[in-house]
Design a protein around this motif. Sequence first.
Motif, PDB file in Angstrom:
ATOM      1  N   ILE A 392       0.847  -1.198   0.000  1.00  0.00           N
ATOM      2  CA  ILE A 392       0.000   0.000   0.000  1.00  0.00           C
ATOM      3  C   ILE A 392       0.876   1.239   0.000  1.00  0.00           C
ATOM      4  O   ILE A 392       0.679   2.182  -0.755  1.00  0.00           O
ATOM      5  CB  ILE A 392      -0.912   0.016   1.260  1.00  0.00           C
ATOM      6  N   ALA A 396       0.574   2.645  -3.853  1.00  0.00           N
ATOM      7  CA  ALA A 396      -0.860   2.736  -3.566  1.00  0.00           C
ATOM      8  C   ALA A 396      -1.679   2.548  -4.824  1.00  0.00           C
ATOM      9  O   ALA A 396      -2.741   1.960  -4.812  1.00  0.00           O
ATOM     10  CB  ALA A 396      -1.170   4.081  -2.928  1.00  0.00           C
ATOM     11  N   VAL A 406      -9.057   0.828  -4.056  1.00  0.00           N
ATOM     12  CA  VAL A 406      -8.061   1.764  -3.564  1.00  0.00           C
ATOM     13  C   VAL A 406      -8.413   3.123  -4.109  1.00  0.00           C
ATOM     14  O   VAL A 406      -8.404   3.335  -5.309  1.00  0.00           O
ATOM     15  CB  VAL A 406      -6.646   1.367  -4.046  1.00  0.00           C
ATOM     16  N   LEU A 451      -8.544   1.962   1.355  1.00  0.00           N
ATOM     17  CA  LEU A 451      -8.648   0.568   0.926  1.00  0.00           C
ATOM     18  C   LEU A 451     -10.011   0.008   1.300  1.00  0.00           C
ATOM     19  O   LEU A 451     -10.541   0.321   2.362  1.00  0.00           O
ATOM     20  CB  LEU A 451      -7.583  -0.283   1.632  1.00  0.00           C
TER      21      LEU A 451
END
Length: 1996
Positions: A392, A396, A406, A451
């Motif tokens: 992440i 990302a 995301v 997320l």
Amino acid sequence: MSHFRTVAAEVRKQISGQYGGSPQLLKNLNIGGSVSHHTTVSSAWNMEEGRRWNLGCTAPQHCCPGGVLAARVFFYQTHHRAVVGQVRFEIEMDPHVRDCVRSYTEDWAIVNRKYHKLGTGFNPNTLDKQKERQKGLPKQVFESDEAPDGNSYHDEQDDLKRRSMSIDDTPRGSWACSIFDLKNSLPDALLPNLLDRTPNEEIDHHNEDQRKSNRHKELFALHPAPDEEEPIERLSIPEVPKEHFGQRLLVKCLSLKFEIEIEPIFASLALYDVKEKKKISENFYFDLNSEQMKGMLRPHVPPAAISTLARSAIFSITYPSQDVFLVIKLEKVLQQGDIGECAEPYMIFKESDAAKNKEKLEKLKCQAEQFCQRLGKYRMPFAWTAIHLMNIVSSAGSLERDSTEVEVGTGERKGSWSERRNSSIVGRRSLERTTSGDEACNLTSFRPATLTVTNFFKQEGDRLSDEDLYKFLADMRRPSSVLRRLRPITAQLKIDISPAPENPHYCLTPELLQVKLYPDSRVRPTREILEFPARDVYVPNTTYRNLLYVYPQSLNFANRQGSARNITVKVQFMYGEDPSNAMPVIFGKSSCPEFSKEAYTAVVYHNRSPDFHEEIKIKLPATLTDHHHLLFTFYHVSCQQKQNTPLETPVGYTWIPMLQNGRLKTGQFCLPVSLEKPPQAYSVLSPEVPLPGMKWVDNHKGVFNVEVVAVSSLHTQDPYLDKFFALVHALDEHMFPVRIGDMRIMENNLENELKSSISALNSSQLEPVVRFLHLLLDKLILLVVRPPVIAGQIVNLGQASFEAMASIINRLHKNLDGNQDQHGRNSLLASYIYYVFRLPNTYPNSPSPGPGGLGGSVHYATMARSAVRPASLNLTRTRSRSLSNSNPDISGTPTSPDDEVRSIIGSKATDRSCNRMSSHTETSSFLQTLTGRLPTKKLFHEELALQWVVCSGSVREAALQQAWFFFELMVKSMVHHLYFADKLDASRKNRFPERFMDDVTALVSTIAGDIVSRFQKDTEMVERLNTSLAFFLNDLLSIMDRGFVFVLIKTCYKQVSSKLYSLTNPSNLASLRLDFLRIICSHEHYVTLNLPCSLLTPPASPSPSVSSATSQSSGFSTNVQDQKIANMFELSVPFRQQHYLAGLVLTELAVILDPDAEGLFGLHKKVINMVHNLLSSHDSDPRYADPQVKARVAMLYLPLIGVIMETVPQLYDFTESHNQRGRPSCVAADDYEGESGSMISQTVAMAIAGTSVPQLTRPSSFLLTSSSGRQHSTFSTESSRSLLICLLWVLKNADESVLQKWFTDLSVLQLNRLLDLLYLCVSCFEYKGKKVFERMNSLTFKKSKDMRAKLEEAILGSIGARCLLHSTYFSKTRSPSGSAFGSQENLRWRKDMTHWRQNTEKLDKSRAEIEHEALIDGNLATEANLIILDTLEIVVQTVSVTESKESILGGVLKVLLHSMACNQSALYLQHCFATQRALVSKFPELLFEEETEQCADLCLRLLRHCSSSISTIRSHASASLYLLMRQNFEIGNNFARVKMQVTMSLSSLVGTSQNFNEEFLRRSLKTILTYAEEDLELRETTFPDQVQDLVFNLHMILSDTVKMKEHQEDPEMLIDLMYRIAKGYQNSPDLRLTWLQNMAGKHSERSNHAESAQCLVHSAALVAEYLSMLEDRKYLPVGCVTFQNISSNVLEESAVSDDVVSPDEEGICSGKYFTEAGLVGLLEQAAASFSMAGMYEAVNEVYKVLIPIHEANRDAKKLSTIHGKLQEAFSKIVHQDGKRMFGTYFRVGFYGTKFGDLDEQEFVYKEPAITKLAEISHRSCIDPSFQLSSQTHRELRGLFKALQRVCIILTPIEVAIEDMQKKTQELAFATHQDPADPKMLQMVLQGSVGTTVNQGPLEVAQVFLSEIPNDPKLFRHHNKLRLCFKDFTKRCEDALRKNKSLIGPDQKEYQRELERNYHRLKEALQPLINRKIPQLYKAVLPVTCHSRMSLRKMDI
């Protein structure tokens, strides 16, 4: 009492910068009544101190955003980050706890020196500071930056040309046209009053005022600091001790939604490191249930505390890696059935089918409600998932786009995606990504991501342990994850992950304390989650923390009798054995009270041996007793509701006592479980003890595994530390016996135990030692200061404590080597000394200033300035002092040097309020009552010095290794002592007892001895020791007697010097001494310590004291009139005694730079940097901002000028860049070597200021006495540049009158050497220009010396290409090459130098940065040159005053001219021209009689600036040039010299300048004309006319030269322009000759031999004309008249005008051609060229001139040759009679406006003989219809004008006829040649019938013969061409036949090929040749010249 605000801007800035914004927000506590008395010291303390110490009492970082009290005194209680206090201190607090709490909460006493920040150590010339000082700089205008780019420049030029060509009434390029252009130009602004007759003094005064106005005050602000690694004297302020945080991550839990909502779900988050197999954070519990779901549990859950409602958490990660996972675990309310059954509905039901499954869902909901009512307080494991954190963070946006949503963005949710995938959060690509180390693991700067976790895995009852979890997590990272095959529970958990902000609001610590800022307690908080770092973190404790974590792991009831299947464990923390003794210290999870008395583990359904995954967090009480214990009760929970069955049945008990032998009990336990309640008094025993009559599960075997972990800043969890602290506290409390572990220590055994425990500290673990470092060191220091009384005896523990300290700090040094600064100072220890350490008070009943005191509130006062003293403080003491001056002859005993310092600073008698510490007393200790007397009083610094002096062996070695620690500790102790003993008012001599001073002397002396004896063996250690000692002495200068400290310095110097003279390679030791000196000189009162204004000869009586104590400049006001000037400029004994430190610095410089100094070459850079650093520091010091004060400071460095003058031969030659022969030395090399009046006094040879030093074994003066041919080792560019900027600083700031007096004393040779230096400075600081900065920016630099050398060359050694190399230990050998690099210091690469430093310094600079660099460089160049100009003016004044030494004016002029030649700003040039005009005005004969060569140079420079693009430069240059002409005219009624020099300069200028713009020069010429017209004084003379003639001629040459550059590719035009330019140089014989020869050369290149010969004849005529003036020889030609038979044009060469300069003048007719031999050579060349041209008659005429010369010299050989050549020439005339062809001439006309001034012009072009029109037309790109393109005129311009016009214009068909006739003639000639030439024949044949060639004739035939023309005029041409082709085919046939007869067998195939081609051609031509014209030929109109109009109308 009021609350006093924080203070000390410096430290506040530092602390708030580091912590102010961090989550460690500081609590703002109103102090109120608990503050003790507030004291200030009212006025500045005795200025004798030279440096102020301020003691600040500040809290540690968690207390106050300020740090040091530099200006105020105040007391306040400590306050933490947290708003609410932490510990409710028990009345009977354990002494260890009390000390810990005090250590974390007590205010710090920091020592701060008021001006410390102004010393070089704290005042570096950093980039930021430079930028601050550079604000508001004006932009200097440079022509090189103004020059436009190529394109725009050319457009402008074209435009200017068009303007100059649009003149209808003048012929092309005529004289009149040129004048017209000039007269129409606009002049630049005229300088006012230029023509007035003003006295020279007035002019000088005006020029000086102008030059000195608006100057930049700080020279070094414009000069980058020398490139060195962190300067040796830099000591950074240590980091504030603070709570440790790793990188911080903010996780916000937004929502959790399942397909069905039937019951509450509870979630927790934690971080795990798979590689370390460790849980690295505590749990964060959060509740995202709806209110409806929460309502189902209402009966079981008391009202929730707001701290348990947090949904966002801040995680800290110290060691981020690719192995960190964020694990989310879900639990639900316990219900009947195993986990699989309970999870089934969540897997099978979908939200979309809710309507269809309504009944089933209702049923499920109903069941859930029942379970919640009955079993609401129990939980069961439900599901889990994990997020691979680094995926992440590092990408990302690049997660595989499966079921992860995301949403990248901070505020809005945008760019989301959501697609299905099997595994949870980690996509396939992410799983395959290999671990790439930790380089991508930066948690501070990734983009926030939202997320959506959609897949959860159901928990498995038999796989709940952490071990199982690590296996799952490792599996998740594999591509073929087992988890992918599992059926997931679908849900939607939305979380935000982002870097944590600096200061989040509404934040709670792990102890649930609010962190500032916390504006509203009702807002949902963010929780800080405690980290359990994956590896040890070495940070001392600074906050109170006392937490216990309990982890039940597994239980084995398999062998237990009875029903126990649904098992839960109740955990309680008990302070007694009664059930009511459970303490409410267990932290709640989510949506519950903050603390509770019990916690339950989750139940695994029907499992007799369950695993647990709970974390139970407990707040430990500050003081524990033997009765505190953890109680575990095991219950069986009945899930089914049955009658008479209780909900929970106890099935076992076990416990863990919290203390074991006084130590906290933690770790892994495998405990037996009792079936019955434990009996009375069980809590003090362990369950492992078999208690009688108790029943145990499984025969008392261990069946319950549990782990207990403490995170505590009270409990060391180390047995050695525990024992030491326990013994020390036993002494404090005097409570015996002491129980430690199983031992009972009686008082009589205490001493041995204490000593052994001190030495055993070495065995303790490093991590707890570091955590309790502050307390540990405090206790050891306390034992030194206050020896304990044991059994009535004083026990001296000083030595043991000293050894233990040495051992501990060495251990830290070795193990935490990444934690050190450049001096090897461990940052934790440095922080301890700076912030935490305070002098322990020695009396128990007085306030204890140290944590180790015997209690009492500790408060410190700080002396400070205060305008208003509190009314309560009237304890004042007035002292008056008589101020005296003394001679501080350092070699003798100093007589009151402190009085001297006082007189410098000029302090008055001051009022002081005596500081009295308030005593917040406590009852005397038990010790006093017991013994009846107080312990011995010892002062820590005295004891420390003593212990250090007497120690030996390994202890001494350990202390030496970390000498810095003990030195700094000693200094702080000394300052505390002075402050608290109220001795700051005492005279420095009386501050410390003699025994202590003796110890310090002994210590310094032995350590200096260590440095000298060990520097070769223990290099690294000695380097550290050397700097430590220097810093110590630097500190002592502030607190001890100055004379005493100078004696210490001298002691060190003597020891080093004695050793130096015995070494063959002294550079290493000399380098250490340089470091030592540099650190000492970094003192903030370095200038004052040097007594900058005292006289060099001691006065008979004390000098009067200066009254002003406040004015900074008051210390600098003594006059220097009566001093011997030379003493101030030499390193004489008086100078070095009076200015002790400055004398040492300059002596080091002189010694090391001396070219004879063996082995010291490598230290050049180092010693130069030291001086540079000092001057730079003075320059920026606000105390010396006043110019008079700065002049005083500069006086300390006057000998520097002499030192640098000595180095002139060694300095890097910056002038090499100027295409000159290096610098024009004003002094010959021999003069350098043999000059007697050396700049440096011979006493410099004494390398030190001591008198007993042995003399050097070399000549006593620093003369360069070796052979004159010696090679000097050249300094590097950077070193040279640094030296020169230092020189300029001294020249800028020194008193001008002092300089002038000194210049008067100097010899001519010495002054010339100074001028050489200035000349070098001009080149060194020349402005590079923006383009160079841009080019440098585009370079990428490799790690190689070659690249570096190239770079320095590229920048011409300029801004000191930032030095990549770090000089270290140097070899003795030196390169004699003298190159910039070959001879430099032996250098090594820095370890980290794979790219350029600084940096600062990224390679790609922005446009703004480049602009800024150019701005600074421009200002530096301007200021440097203005300083040089100021100095030149002083030199000129010296000459004027003394009326001697005129010979040096030439040198002044050289420097001035050189500066004009360099790239200069408009501002400088204005002042430079003003100085030049004044110089010429004062000494006109200098230029026109003595320095005639420089007159030429000056003319060139002025003309160059007359063509500048900047109008102000042009204005001044024009004015200077005009005045030069005027002064030349006034001397001799004409200005032939200037005319000639200006004309020659123009030639040079136009020939060499790249971006030359004629328009700008035209303006300047117009300005000069305007001056001439307005000059009333000379209006009646011939001067204005002469000026006009000169200007017009210059303009004509200018126009033609510029055009010549344009027409490089057009030979005819080029020659035409060269001819005109040569004509323009009529009055400059050398130049005219050059241009005539250039023309001859160009003609020869093109085989125009006749024209070349004519040029050579003109050259010979010119030479003859001037030779006849020089030499009266009858046989020589009388002048150009002699040559008129060859050409009448040679009369142009006659020298008859008024302006002819006599050829015997210097620089005129000086070339090799203006000799008899030169004339002969020119004539011989001319004869040879005439011969090649076939003009044999002219050969005869040339030889007629030559023969008399050879006859006169009786050169028979030459005469023989000449007559031979004459015979040859006449023979050729006879043989070639009528056959000579001199060329074919074509007339070409240009018509059309596009040709500009060529329109309607006609030229005759000479081409080689037999050139056809067709050829010239093809060459000129003209098509058959003669339509000229606008480009063709370039190739068609010719040399000669047509004299008469014969107009033959051929039609295209006529051209074709001519071509065919020519081909036919060639064939006939080749066929009938006798003897036959087969090669020629085949070549012609191939050209006629070859396959590729025969297309030519055929195409011509098809174009012209295919149709009969319509125009009858062309019938005849048609027929003629037809007949030509007939003849052509016949000749081809003849040629083929002839060829056949000549060839051999090998060419038969070739012959056949030719014949085939011929037949094809013949067949194709046949129909065209045979086509007859049907009509009879009628008369056709004769062809005449076409009307000119027809050509004019062509569309060109």
